[in-house]
Scaffold this active site. Structure first.
Site, short mmCIF file in Angstrom:
data_model
loop_
_atom_site.label_atom_id
_atom_site.label_comp_id
_atom_site.label_asym_id
_atom_site.label_seq_id
_atom_site.Cartn_x
_atom_site.Cartn_y
_atom_site.Cartn_z
CB THR A 1 -0.91 -0.02 1.25
OG1 THR A 1 -1.82 -1.11 1.10
CG2 THR A 1 -1.68 1.28 1.41
CG ASN B 1 -4.47 -3.92 10.74
OD1 ASN B 1 -4.24 -2.75 11.06
ND2 ASN B 1 -4.28 -4.37 9.52
CG HIS C 1 -5.14 -8.77 1.83
ND1 HIS C 1 -4.52 -9.46 2.87
CD2 HIS C 1 -4.70 -7.49 1.94
CE1 HIS C 1 -3.74 -8.62 3.54
NE2 HIS C 1 -3.84 -7.42 3.00
CE1 TYR D 1 -6.37 -3.86 6.93
CE2 TYR D 1 -4.74 -5.31 5.94
CZ TYR D 1 -5.08 -4.09 6.51
OH TYR D 1 -4.12 -3.12 6.67
#
Ligand SMILES: Cc1cc2nc3c(=O)[nH]c(=O)nc-3n(C[C@H](O)[C@H](O)[C@H](O)COP(=O)(O)O)c2cc1C
Length: 371
Positions: A27, A236, A176, A181
């Site tokens: 990213t 995350n 992904h 996520y």
């Protein structure tokens, strides 16, 4: 020249890769507000087409799937057209390119969501994280739990994005399923507290990710679909009480489907390669397709593990940011340029397309030294 199997071609399903070095999904937050890649993306990826395979930066499958400002999407015609310029440029250089299909789930913020609504996730569990919005970093709120009858709509968003990838000229797609996520949130009990048949047992937690995999395989055929997982990464703010218990059966299911490759982040993303008792790379034994290793590889480790047959493909992230000609440098045994974290995300050309490749003179010098 350094002689190694690493630099030999590899048949990844129907795609012949010119070498076994893969550029990681990275990213860089330089797309437009409408989530459209720009001309600068064409140049950035063209410069890195010496990789055997490029995996794009994570790309939003839908407006709801977005969690970071200035990330690209693959749900509108304008985005498809823009990506087509990128794939054309990479193909013209002899490269291959997969797009990474992304839905961030709870790692978002109402400012990034259509209509300013809450981000969606398997359950309303708040991550202790901040989101990168146009106005800077903001605290992420507790998400809204997806209703059971909404799930087919999310799968349909993956299907539309996967079809768009074909129209945009990609050679395949990477799902992904890593780094905390949406799909990872379904898999792990740190974020999935559902009491329906999408939560609880391992079989239930795998259900949604596998529905997505099956739907994407229907579009592309399994031999052009890869998947990325990060079984032992705390990225995350996502954990699981027993990752081995989830990831062994998950990988076995993925193997049954004949996916082209399994891409494993073998430690804490961007950190330690081996922080856990459960060795993520042991998942290779449960997967019959190609195995792609990632996380803090050095050229030496990549050569060693490919030569020993421990991995089929090796994926480099940060080194590809600062070394557009990474494969060439490794072949010559040339030193690698350092990356600058300050320009990882956002901005324009600086730290994006201005890392130089080796000059002809430098190449000749390193070749003479290696001879
Ligand atoms: C700037 C940056 C952006 C990243 N973006 C993504 C991404 O979009 N998708 C993804 O799966 N991983 C992403 N990662 C993780 C990398 O793909 C890779 O796993 C990590 O950098 C470790 O590999 P390395 O040690 O070779 O850099 C990102 C990492 C960095 C440094």
């Amino acid at each position: 020249m350094v002689a190694s199997k690493l630099f030999e071609p590899y048949d990844l399903g129907p795609n012949r890769l010119s070498n076994r070095v893969v550029m990681a999904p990275l990213t860089r937050s330089r797309a437009s507000d409408e989530q459209v890649p720009k001309d600068i993306h064409v140049e950035y990826y063209r410069q890195r087409a010496g990789a055997g395979l490029i995996i794009t930066e994570a790309t939003n499958i839908s407006p709801e799937g977005r969690g970071y400002a200035f990330t690209p999407g693959i749900f509108s015609d304008e985005q498809v057209e823009a990506w087509k310029k990128v794939t054309d440029a990479v193909h013209a250089e002899g490269g291959k390119m997969f797009l990474q299909l992304w839905h961030v789930g709870r790692i978002s913020h109402p400012d990034l969501q259509p209509g300013g609504t809450l981000p969606v996730a398997p359950s309303a569990v708040k991550p202790e994280m901040k989101a990168f919005t146009k106005d800077g970093f903001k605290d992420i709120p507790a998400p809204r739990a997806l209703d059971r009858d909404e799930l087919p709509r999310v799968v349909a968003d993956y299907v539309k994005a996967a079809k768009n990838c074909k129209a945009a000229g990609f050679d395949g797609v990477e799902i992904h399923s890593a780094n905390g996520y949406l799909l990872d949130q379904f898999l792990r009990d740190g974020a999935n507290k559902r009491t329906d048949d999408y939560g609880g047992s391992v079989e239930n937690r795998m259900r949604f990710p596998l529905e997505v995999v099956d739907a994407v395989v229907d579009v592309w055929g399994a031999d052009r679909v890869g998947i990325r997982i990060s079984p032992v990464s705390p990225a995350n703010d996502l954990a699981d009480s027993d990752p081995e218990k989830v990831f062994v059966p998950y990988v076995e299911e993925l193997s049954k489907r004949g996916l082209a490759y399994l891409h494993v982040i073998e430690g804490a993303t961007r950190g330690d390669r081996d922080p856990h008792g459960f060795k993520a790379w042991s998942l290779r034994d449960h997967f019959k397709g190609a195995y792609m290793g990632n996380n803090s590889y050095t050229p030496e480790l990549a050569i060693e593990r490919v030569e020993k047959g421990e991995i089929d493909l090796v994926c480099f992230g940060r080194d590809f940011i600062s070394n557009p000609d990474l494969v060439e440098r490794m072949k010559l045994g040339a030193p690698l340029a350092e990356w600058d974290e300050k320009t990882f995300y956002g901005g324009g050309a600086e730290g994006y397309v201005d890392y130089p490749a080796l000059s002809e003179e430098e190449k000749a010098r390193y070749a003479a030294k290696a001879a």
